[in-house]
Design an enzyme around this catalytic site. Sequence first.
Site, PDB file in Angstrom:
ATOM      1  N   SER A  27       0.768  -1.134  -0.070  1.00  0.00           N
ATOM      2  CA  SER A  27      -0.120   0.224   0.096  1.00  0.00           C
ATOM      3  C   SER A  27       1.009   1.334  -0.040  1.00  0.00           C
ATOM      4  CB  SER A  27      -1.010   0.035   1.145  1.00  0.00           C
ATOM      5  OG  SER A  27      -1.410   1.309   1.373  1.00  0.00           O
ATOM      6  N   HIS A  52      -1.293  -1.301  -4.215  1.00  0.00           N
ATOM      7  CA  HIS A  52      -2.777  -0.931  -3.456  1.00  0.00           C
ATOM      8  C   HIS A  52      -2.599   0.726  -3.127  1.00  0.00           C
ATOM      9  CE1 HIS A  52      -6.098  -1.907  -0.806  1.00  0.00           C
ATOM     10  NE2 HIS A  52      -5.478  -0.776   0.084  1.00  0.00           N
ATOM     11  N   ASP A  54      -4.651   3.835  -1.794  1.00  0.00           N
ATOM     12  CA  ASP A  54      -5.723   4.046  -0.820  1.00  0.00           C
ATOM     13  C   ASP A  54      -6.170   5.396  -0.860  1.00  0.00           C
ATOM     14  OD1 ASP A  54      -6.117   1.793   0.961  1.00  0.00           O
ATOM     15  OD2 ASP A  54      -3.910   2.298   1.652  1.00  0.00           O
ATOM     16  N   MET A  56      -8.670   8.618   0.360  1.00  0.00           N
ATOM     17  CA  MET A  56      -9.490   8.785   1.764  1.00  0.00           C
ATOM     18  C   MET A  56     -10.137  10.283   1.529  1.00  0.00           C
ATOM     19  SD  MET A  56      -7.020   7.338   4.509  1.00  0.00           S
ATOM     20  CE  MET A  56      -6.262   5.481   4.375  1.00  0.00           C
ATOM     21  N   HIS A  86      -8.461   1.374  -3.647  1.00  0.00           N
ATOM     22  CA  HIS A  86      -9.456   1.284  -2.606  1.00  0.00           C
ATOM     23  C   HIS A  86     -10.159   2.475  -2.257  1.00  0.00           C
ATOM     24  CE1 HIS A  86      -9.647   0.017   2.014  1.00  0.00           C
ATOM     25  NE2 HIS A  86     -10.749   0.208   1.460  1.00  0.00           N
ATOM     26  N   MET A  88     -12.095   4.611   0.024  1.00  0.00           N
ATOM     27  CA  MET A  88     -12.608   5.047   1.184  1.00  0.00           C
ATOM     28  C   MET A  88     -13.241   6.440   1.171  1.00  0.00           C
ATOM     29  SD  MET A  88      -9.621   3.311   3.241  1.00  0.00           S
ATOM     30  CE  MET A  88      -8.459   3.473   1.925  1.00  0.00           C
ATOM     31  N   MET A 157     -11.242  -5.524   5.563  1.00  0.00           N
ATOM     32  CA  MET A 157     -10.365  -4.688   6.306  1.00  0.00           C
ATOM     33  C   MET A 157     -10.047  -5.414   7.869  1.00  0.00           C
ATOM     34  SD  MET A 157      -9.989  -1.826   4.746  1.00  0.00           S
ATOM     35  CE  MET A 157      -9.150  -0.876   5.982  1.00  0.00           C
ATOM     36  N   ASP A 195      -6.712  -6.390   4.414  1.00  0.00           N
ATOM     37  CA  ASP A 195      -5.869  -4.940   4.194  1.00  0.00           C
ATOM     38  C   ASP A 195      -5.838  -4.589   5.684  1.00  0.00           C
ATOM     39  OD1 ASP A 195      -5.105  -2.277   3.697  1.00  0.00           O
ATOM     40  OD2 ASP A 195      -6.911  -1.934   2.590  1.00  0.00           O
TER      41      ASP A 195
END
Length: 246
Positions: A27, A52, A54, A56, A86, A88, A157, A195
């Site tokens: 990640s 990966h 992320d 956010m 991913h 979020m 998660m 994850d």
Amino acid sequence: MPFFDSIAILKHRKVIAMTNNDWIAPSILSADFSRLGEEVQQVIDAGANLIHFDVMDNHYVPNLTIGPLVCEALSRRNFGVPLDVHLMTRPVDTLVPLFAKAGAAYISFHPEATDHIDRTIDLIRQCGAKPGLAFNPATPLSALEYTLNKLDIVLIMSVNPGFGGQSFIPEMLQKIRNVHSLIIQNNPSIRLEVDGGLKTDNIRSVKEAGADTFVAGSAVFHSKDYKQTIACMRESINSATRTSID
Ligand code: DX5
Ligand code: ZN
């Protein structure tokens, strides 16, 4: 048998396949962002199978990271390793076409972050990416009941989303076993990604629970030698016992 009744009777023996099908996905949340391209190249050279990414939004989770522009910049480098986005974020649908256009191979989202889960899955597919559903530690798996066969990946998660460097929540091992059983009974080609909090010393138990895709942020990027760390993770995965009983 109703879909979720099958979870309750998981007393069968389960063979944990020892194949090259296990993917390690560093990640980039824990990478040095001032040298992001170089960092990605280094983890790929060290044996990463997936990157990966992320996202956010300081709304769905209390942190703010990177968006489609950074995804596109990495895609342009043609690393030859898929980008695993991913999300979020809440909402989701406005971002899906942007990340698909920016080169995301996989796009996973949290079911509670969209009003229409099935529509969002279809949108990801229509945009040319592979859809995934991501489950927070306390989120039940009910959103899989009518969607599992439309997914390419289920993401469990094992920490609460928002930050790297947290500790693995041990109760998630049973959740991983439950998802693994659902996948085996329905469509074994669906990937089971875990994850959060994965380290060289707990990745084996995550493999034994049934995962095949292992996200690791701080364990890789905060280590001195990426190659050694990823090799050690792979060795632990490969040492997982062949057969386990739920
Ligand atoms: C957390 C992120 C994770 C995070 C994992 O919300 O989804 O991908 O980067 O970091 P580590 O491996 O440090 O727990
Ligand atoms: Zn993540």
